[in-house]
Design an enzyme around this catalytic site. Structure first.
Site, PDB file in Angstrom:
ATOM      1  N   GLN A  78      32.790  64.337  19.553  1.00 24.86           N
ATOM      2  CA  GLN A  78      34.092  64.560  19.821  1.00 24.86           C
ATOM      3  C   GLN A  78      34.695  64.401  20.809  1.00 24.86           C
ATOM      4  OE1 GLN A  78      36.348  65.108  16.756  1.00 24.86           O
ATOM      5  NE2 GLN A  78      37.967  64.991  17.979  1.00 24.86           N
TER       6      GLN A  78
ATOM      7  N   ASP B 248      32.485  55.757  14.577  1.00 30.91           N
ATOM      8  CA  ASP B 248      33.704  56.011  15.707  1.00 30.91           C
ATOM      9  C   ASP B 248      34.234  54.152  16.111  1.00 30.91           C
ATOM     10  OD1 ASP B 248      35.455  57.675  15.521  1.00 30.91           O
ATOM     11  OD2 ASP B 248      34.539  58.917  17.153  1.00 30.91           O
TER      12      ASP B 248
ATOM     13  N   LYS C 228      35.733  67.252   9.292  1.00 34.81           N
ATOM     14  CA  LYS C 228      34.852  66.261   8.820  1.00 34.81           C
ATOM     15  C   LYS C 228      33.957  66.945   8.298  1.00 34.81           C
ATOM     16  CE  LYS C 228      35.719  64.010  12.973  1.00 34.81           C
ATOM     17  NZ  LYS C 228      36.149  63.306  14.754  1.00 34.81           N
TER      18      LYS C 228
END
Ligand code: NAP
Length: 303
Positions: free
Chosen positions: A101, A124, A57
């Site tokens: 995460q 997200d 990422k």
């Protein structure tokens, strides 16, 4: 068996093109508005799979010309410490997207952390505000994997209106937002799950099948309607004795070999949906950077 095999939907190559378009939007935001989209990724502890994912990422964020911050916190981090970092990032004008995460260590409640992320920076699309915006069609970030699936479907299949889409799986991460996006495309949507009666019969009706279950080859080739578009989100690691003792390989939720004899289009695993997820995270960061600065998000990065 049909005379022609399905067209393979090459997500890897589509994602490369998407990242190039994102870099173009980033360059324009910088040149015309003085805005550099910034993404902060936070990882707590040492999960090897998450570490690789987070490194990818960060690399792709920088390659797209964006500002990237990576926070690697020790396994012993307290919930209060993580919430304090999220709070600081919420107020940081250089950051437009915050990704924490998952999974998190046991002492941290993931729901409390997700709820602490500013909905304006929720790339997200986990917060209730983001989920609600998707539901009623307001601009904002959209769950990365379903957004990637939609982009592939639009590009390869074209107009989706009127098609019967069957989404197998109803998770908040994939199944539910996928169904919502397909509804917005004017599909007739069926959501199947572990309690669905006659899954084969339901899948056989589908012009579009999205499989997001997490069970290797649960969707059989003879369940696929001839000419259907098959999007395989599943990622399952299975033993591969042909590659050597103890070796494994990744397979999807669909028996691809059998399904491609019948389907019109199909995504491979790996190389289908997977590469789209990170690209869509970058797309979402451009979207949130635009909205935070009072600009319309690029049309080609949003549903
Ligand atoms: P999840 O949260 O475990 O949800 C799985 C869904 O499948 C649930 O809704 C479950 O139904 C349903 N299901 C389980 N067994 C079933 C059965 N026998 N028949 C029909 N439905 C069944 O998983 P997820 O997070 O959505 O992920 C699904 C898969 O996609 C996993 O393999 C994951 O690794 C992969 N994934 C890939 C990407 C990518 O970028 N490629 C991104 C995210 C996820 P119930 O609700 O009734 O339990």
């Amino acid at each position: 068996m049909t005379a022609t095999a399905a067209q393979i939907i090459d997500g890897k190559s589509y994602a490369e093109g998407l990242r190039a378009r994102i870099a173009g939007h980033v360059a324009r935001l910088k040149a015309e508005h003085g805005v550099t989209p910034g993404l902060a990724v936070v990882i707590v502890g040492h999960d090897p799979a998450s570490e690789i994912y987070v490194a990818n990422k960060a690399r792709q964020t920088v390659e797209a010309g964006m500002h990237s911050e990576k926070y690697e916190l020790p396994e012993t981090t307290s919930e209060g410490e993580l919430l304090a970092l999220v709070d600081r990032l919420n107020g940081d004008p250089n950051i437009h997207g915050i990704l924490v995460q998952l999974p998190l260590p046991r002492q941290i409640d993931p729901t409390r952390v997700i709820l602490a992320i500013s909905p304006d920076k929720d790339v997200d699309c986990f917060t209730p505000a983001s989920v609600g915006k998707l539901q009623i069609g307001l601009p904002g970030p959209v769950s990365c994997t379903p957004l990637g699936c939609l982009m592939l479907l639009r590009d390869f299949v074209g107009n989706l209106a009127g098609k019967h889409a069957v989404v197998v799986g109803r998770s908040n991460l994939v199944g539910k937002p996928m169904a919502q996006l397909l509804l917005r495309e004017n599909c007739t949507v069926t959501i199947a799950h572990s309690r669905t009666a006659d899954l084969p019969g339901i899948v056989r009706q589908a012009d579009i099948v999205v499989a997001a279950v997490g069970r290797p080859h649960i969707i059989k080739g003879d369940w696929i309607k001839p000419g259907a578009a098959v999007i395989d989100v599943g990622v399952n690691r299975v033993p591969a004795p042909d590659k050597g003792k103890g070796k494994t390989r990744l397979v999807g939720d669909v028996d691809t070999q059998a399904a491609r004899e019948v389907a019109g289009w199909i995504t491979p695993v790996p190389g289908g949906v997977g590469p789209m997820t990170i690209a869509c995270l970058l797309a979402n960061t451009v979207t949130t950077a635009s909205l935070i600065n009072g600009l319309p998000p690029p049309r080609d990065l949003t549903p």
